[in-house]
Design an enzyme around this catalytic site. Structure first.
Site, mmCIF file in Angstrom:
data_model
loop_
_atom_site.group_PDB
_atom_site.id
_atom_site.type_symbol
_atom_site.label_atom_id
_atom_site.label_comp_id
_atom_site.label_asym_id
_atom_site.label_seq_id
_atom_site.Cartn_x
_atom_site.Cartn_y
_atom_site.Cartn_z
ATOM 1 N N ALA A 238 40.140 -148.130 -12.704
ATOM 2 C CA ALA A 238 40.195 -147.856 -14.150
ATOM 3 C C ALA A 238 39.298 -148.834 -14.906
ATOM 4 C CB ALA A 238 41.637 -147.925 -14.628
ATOM 5 N N ARG A 239 39.836 -149.994 -15.232
ATOM 6 C CA ARG A 239 39.052 -151.027 -15.904
ATOM 7 C C ARG A 239 39.488 -152.378 -15.363
ATOM 8 N NH1 ARG A 239 35.888 -147.815 -16.939
ATOM 9 N NH2 ARG A 239 35.052 -147.121 -18.937
ATOM 10 N N ASP A 263 37.321 -151.153 -7.751
ATOM 11 C CA ASP A 263 36.047 -150.511 -8.081
ATOM 12 C C ASP A 263 35.516 -151.028 -9.408
ATOM 13 O OD1 ASP A 263 33.971 -148.510 -7.783
ATOM 14 O OD2 ASP A 263 34.981 -147.327 -9.318
ATOM 15 N N GLU A 268 31.890 -156.977 -15.580
ATOM 16 C CA GLU A 268 30.892 -156.416 -14.645
ATOM 17 C C GLU A 268 29.468 -156.619 -15.166
ATOM 18 O OE1 GLU A 268 31.639 -152.241 -14.173
ATOM 19 O OE2 GLU A 268 33.697 -152.608 -13.588
ATOM 20 N N HIS A 286 31.824 -150.041 -9.055
ATOM 21 C CA HIS A 286 32.122 -149.074 -10.125
ATOM 22 C C HIS A 286 31.529 -147.694 -9.816
ATOM 23 C CE1 HIS A 286 33.174 -148.818 -14.676
ATOM 24 N NE2 HIS A 286 33.396 -147.661 -14.073
ATOM 25 N N GLY A 288 33.442 -144.898 -9.460
ATOM 26 C CA GLY A 288 34.449 -143.862 -9.727
ATOM 27 C C GLY A 288 33.909 -142.467 -9.969
ATOM 28 N N SER A 289 32.998 -142.330 -10.911
ATOM 29 C CA SER A 289 32.522 -140.982 -11.263
ATOM 30 C C SER A 289 31.203 -140.635 -10.584
ATOM 31 C CB SER A 289 32.362 -140.883 -12.788
ATOM 32 O OG SER A 289 31.385 -141.809 -13.236
HETATM 33 C C1 DGY Z 1 34.247 -144.004 -17.179
HETATM 34 O O1 DGY Z 1 33.853 -142.834 -17.322
HETATM 35 O O2 DGY Z 1 34.899 -144.594 -18.026
HETATM 36 C C2 DGY Z 1 33.854 -144.666 -15.916
HETATM 37 O O3 DGY Z 1 34.342 -145.918 -15.797
HETATM 38 C C3 DGY Z 1 32.350 -144.599 -15.723
HETATM 39 O O4 DGY Z 1 32.228 -143.747 -14.662
#
Ligand code: DGY
Length: 320
Positions: A238-239, A263, A268, A286, A288-289
């Site tokens: 997430a963060r 991640d 960062e 990082h 994730g997406s």
């Molecule tokens: C987001 O979308 O907030 C992610 O951390 C970036 O992929």
């Protein structure tokens, strides 16, 4: 008629940039160099829209100095904790994000962190790469089986619910903590906890899936870590700011937490250097997406929102 100027702060997928170039006088960043506020402000001169990413900090001071021509900031992310939304609102600049389209990819990343941390994939990979692997062994790199374990999801939004769906495929028992209980059709049998203590006590595997911000800052601290079952696995896609790094590192050293998968990191690309020396933490940059289809969809959704705002329409993905 002249096309509106669109500032795009980082390099985006080719199809997304092609559409931006077709519809806007787009200012790109082909070298993909992260830029500070002063450079961004200079590049935003005359722009109607800014398509930014979590790698820029659009704080109140920066937003306060954006040219009056800027009508919309669309972030290439679901998280918008890098943007001072109140400052944008005060200047009547609309803010949009990219929800939904990245939920599956980000949940996959959380699942990857769970499996990698629990099954010691980082240590295994390093062993094979080192050339020192002496062959299979009955007691080598014994990890934690996730199937049948209790998974605690902190933040049961779209990404949390996708993770719950995937975890059910691993026969995990899903527990969650959020501001309010979900309707049964979204809950899908997951157990809601209205207090941290019972939630954390149930979380043999804990996944952080809540947004960043004042309400979640350092949420996973020493007090809450002590409420987890000894030997829990913790992951964060997430963060980074959700975690008190010093407390997590101490727990990874003491065995209170058996393994972690991270991640995301506060500050960062910097991270607490001690993470690098801990064998029982699996680290990703990082991601994730970071799938091709998701990054395209994020870019198109951000452009849809900019198109809508500049045409006087209200996009669905409006943060304010
Ligand atoms: C987001 O979308 O907030 C992610 O951390 C970036 O992929």
């Amino acid at each position: 008629m002249a096309k509106p100027i669109l500032l795009i702060t980082r390099r985006l997928p080719p199809e997304v940039e092609a559409r931006a170039a077709r519809d806007y006088e787009a200012r790109f960043n082909p070298e993909d160099i992260p830029r500070g506020s002063e450079v961004l402000l200079r590049l935003a001169e005359g722009a109607a829209a800014v398509l930014c990413t979590p790698s820029e900090r659009l704080d109140a001071a920066t937003i306060g100095r954006l040219p009056a021509s800027v009508k919309v900031i669309a972030t290439f992310s679901v998280g918008f904790d890098h943007i001072d939304v109140a400052a944008a609102r005060a200047r009547s600049i609309r803010v949009c994000n990219t929800p939904d389209v990245l939920s599956v990819a980000t949940a996959e990343c959380a699942m990857l962190l769970i499996l990698a941390a629990a099954r010691r994939a980082g240590e295994g990979e390093r062993l094979v790469r080192s050339g020192h692997w002496s062959g299979w062994g009955p007691t080598q790199l014994i990890g934690t089986q996730v199937s049948g374990r209790k998974l605690g999801i902190f933040g049961m939004g779209r990404i949390g619910r996708e993770l719950a769906r995937m975890a059910r495929g691993f026969a995990m028992e899903v527990h969650y903590r959020d501001i309010a209980r979900l309707p049964a059709e979204l809950e899908q049998g997951a157990r809601f906890h209205d207090d941290d203590a019972s939630f954390l006590a149930a979380s043999e595997v804990l996944s952080l899936n809540a947004p960043g911000g004042a309400g979640t800052h350092n949420w996973l601290n020493a007090v809450r870590i002590a409420m987890l079952p000894r030997g829990a696995v913790v992951v964060n896609a997430a963060r980074g700011v959700l975690v008190d790094d010093r407390a997590l590192i101490a727990a990874l050293r003491s065995g209170q937490i058996a393994a972690a998968g991270l991640d995301v990191f506060a500050g960062e690309p910097a991270l607490d250097p001690e993470y690098r020396s801990l064998e029982n933490v699996f680290l990703l940059p990082h991601l994730g997406s970071a799938t091709a289809e998701t990054r395209d969809a994020m870019g198109f959704l951000a452009l849809d929102a900019i198109d809508a705002v500049l045409a006087g329409r209200e996009p669905a993905n409006l943060v304010h």
